[in-house]
Design a protein around this motif. Sequence first.
Motif, mmCIF file in Angstrom:
data_model
loop_
_atom_site.group_PDB
_atom_site.id
_atom_site.type_symbol
_atom_site.label_atom_id
_atom_site.label_comp_id
_atom_site.label_asym_id
_atom_site.label_seq_id
_atom_site.Cartn_x
_atom_site.Cartn_y
_atom_site.Cartn_z
ATOM 1 N N THR A 2 0.820 -1.199 0.000
ATOM 2 C CA THR A 2 0.000 0.000 0.000
ATOM 3 C C THR A 2 0.858 1.255 0.000
ATOM 4 O O THR A 2 0.516 2.251 -0.623
ATOM 5 N N THR A 11 -13.975 4.648 5.274
ATOM 6 C CA THR A 11 -12.751 5.396 5.617
ATOM 7 C C THR A 11 -13.082 6.748 6.231
ATOM 8 O O THR A 11 -12.182 7.539 6.520
ATOM 9 N N GLU A 25 -12.818 1.262 1.396
ATOM 10 C CA GLU A 25 -11.614 0.484 1.115
ATOM 11 C C GLU A 25 -11.958 -0.993 0.956
ATOM 12 O O GLU A 25 -12.756 -1.547 1.717
ATOM 13 N N THR A 37 -0.743 -4.026 7.098
ATOM 14 C CA THR A 37 -1.575 -4.279 5.918
ATOM 15 C C THR A 37 -2.632 -5.365 6.152
ATOM 16 O O THR A 37 -3.408 -5.653 5.254
ATOM 17 N N ASP A 59 -6.115 -1.011 0.329
ATOM 18 C CA ASP A 59 -5.962 0.435 0.141
ATOM 19 C C ASP A 59 -6.518 0.908 -1.192
ATOM 20 O O ASP A 59 -6.276 2.032 -1.611
ATOM 21 N N LYS A 90 -4.273 4.383 -1.385
ATOM 22 C CA LYS A 90 -2.835 4.190 -1.300
ATOM 23 C C LYS A 90 -2.076 5.289 -2.036
ATOM 24 O O LYS A 90 -2.573 5.917 -2.955
#
Length: 589
Positions: free
Chosen positions: A245, A426, A442, A464, A473, A491
């Motif tokens: 990411t 998010t 996400e 991650t 991401d 990301k």
Amino acid sequence: MTILQLPLFTRVSCILNQCIKQCIVNVSPKNHWKIFNKHRYYAVNSKVDAQNVVSSRLPNISGFENIHLHDFIWEKVGRWSNHTALVCANTGRSYTYGQLRKACGKLATSLRKSKLLPGDTIAIVLPNIPEFAIIILAANEAGLRTTLINPVHTTYEIKRQLENADTRAIFTFPAKYTDIKACIEKNSKIKLPIIIVNDGTNASSISGTIQLNDLMRDDIEDFSISQKTEISCEDTVFLPYSSGTTGLPKGVESSHKNIVVNILQATDPTFFPGIEASEHHQDIVPLILPMYHYYGLLISLYSYLRIGAKLVCLPRFSTEEFIKLFENHRCTVLHIVPPIVQMMIYNERITSRHIESVKLTMIGAAPLGEKLITKFQSRFTNNMSITQGYGATELSPVATISSIINTSPSSCGHLVPNTQMRIVSTGDDTFGRNLGPHEVGEIYIRGPQVMKGYYKNPKATADTMDGDWYKTDDLGHYTEDGTLYLQGRLKELIKVKGYQVAPTELEEVIRYYDNVKDVAVIGVTHENYGEIPKAFVVPKSGVKINENELKEFVAKRVAKYKQLGYVQVIENIPKSASGKILRKELENL
């Protein structure tokens, strides 16, 4: 009852699916897959539970836990031992399946006799040539880890990966020998001299090296069964490097089990157009995508070797070589990335005639918009199906694939078997909540194809993963039937022509430029490449930055696709209180 009269059936195992597929008669190979999948669409749709966790409706795969990758690939090799397995598009040198299997067994023996032990890492720095497949399959059989390196990488990049992966031996070709030698001058972990692979250039032997051909001589015995028992299916078999990411490239540990199950998932008959080789048919698949990339290695090479296809290796990509390949070989399946799609659309020399035998084109590595798909379809009117997939190196690499029936080609399709997905909020107020259909968040993926972790980097692994969920991401949403659509990325990773470029990697290089005080790199939209890196630099007091000189400085230290497209001088880099670069603010400058 004929196949065309079959009613919709409830759940059919993958074995039965393949049997039915092979029994279709009096239908051209190009239409086998379409006819068959007409009766399977009902099963493709994913299901969504009360917690908004999306699961594949396809039958679960079992029995993959105790299969070694090499045994899996060679399972039926005796059926097509006289068929061509690999051929070089440039030189014409080729191997039958019988020759390929023999060469791999002898090389596996030589690797062990060279004191390379199970768990040791070898590196392959090669273009797409038939010997790439021999080396990597022999390494699988010998229980070695293989780290994959792009041959266009600089000594700076290669040296870092060789050292981080604890590499013991390196396979490369004559043109790259000088660079590799410079990379390992002070590397005490290397056990063997550099192993040189004849790529068809007829380069003379290089003093102090080992020739690959000497490790595959006829007088070398085949690999013994007793040696194979030392290998566990949980062992790491591949160690490609991915930026994940964020951050510098990290070694992704993929086990035999990860790869075997993902090949089974991706080759479920719902998605997979391949037909096992027989006396009267052999799929022909061009290896255009690089084998150092999982898409080229696992989806193009391994999946089709397993069914006896003929793989045509393209060592160097160019429009001329691409056209020549399709003029010389009647390819049946095409795996490509968006930049190649664009080339095919706008190059008038490429016509429907070149791909008239292609039954399916699969596009991966980066999403392709509906506009380009429409142009592609109108440009090539030969009844060819188009699908897209979604995944990551960390997913071995596939999570979703679109079906040809009632699925928008601009979507990423549905989950492969044994796989779950959730879209996670998010937003500050709802962070971590599972979202429902059409809500953007996400993408998290869970399944047996998720990597073991990042090599020697437990912190990056923890960052991650959310339990056994891989946090991609990537931003996306799904519809009521579980179809996935990508919406962009959280990301910082930049995607250039489908390749990953980590901003932090470029920032690290730029910081060595004398006149730079601070730097930040982002990706900006590019019509042909998807994205391209742009550097924002703060000069040291009293000095000026020459943008072209900085570009040249970076170009000498990174691969071509990582090079800077733009440089902008600013007074300061916007950062959070904790010192994190606020890249979103840079997008508005």
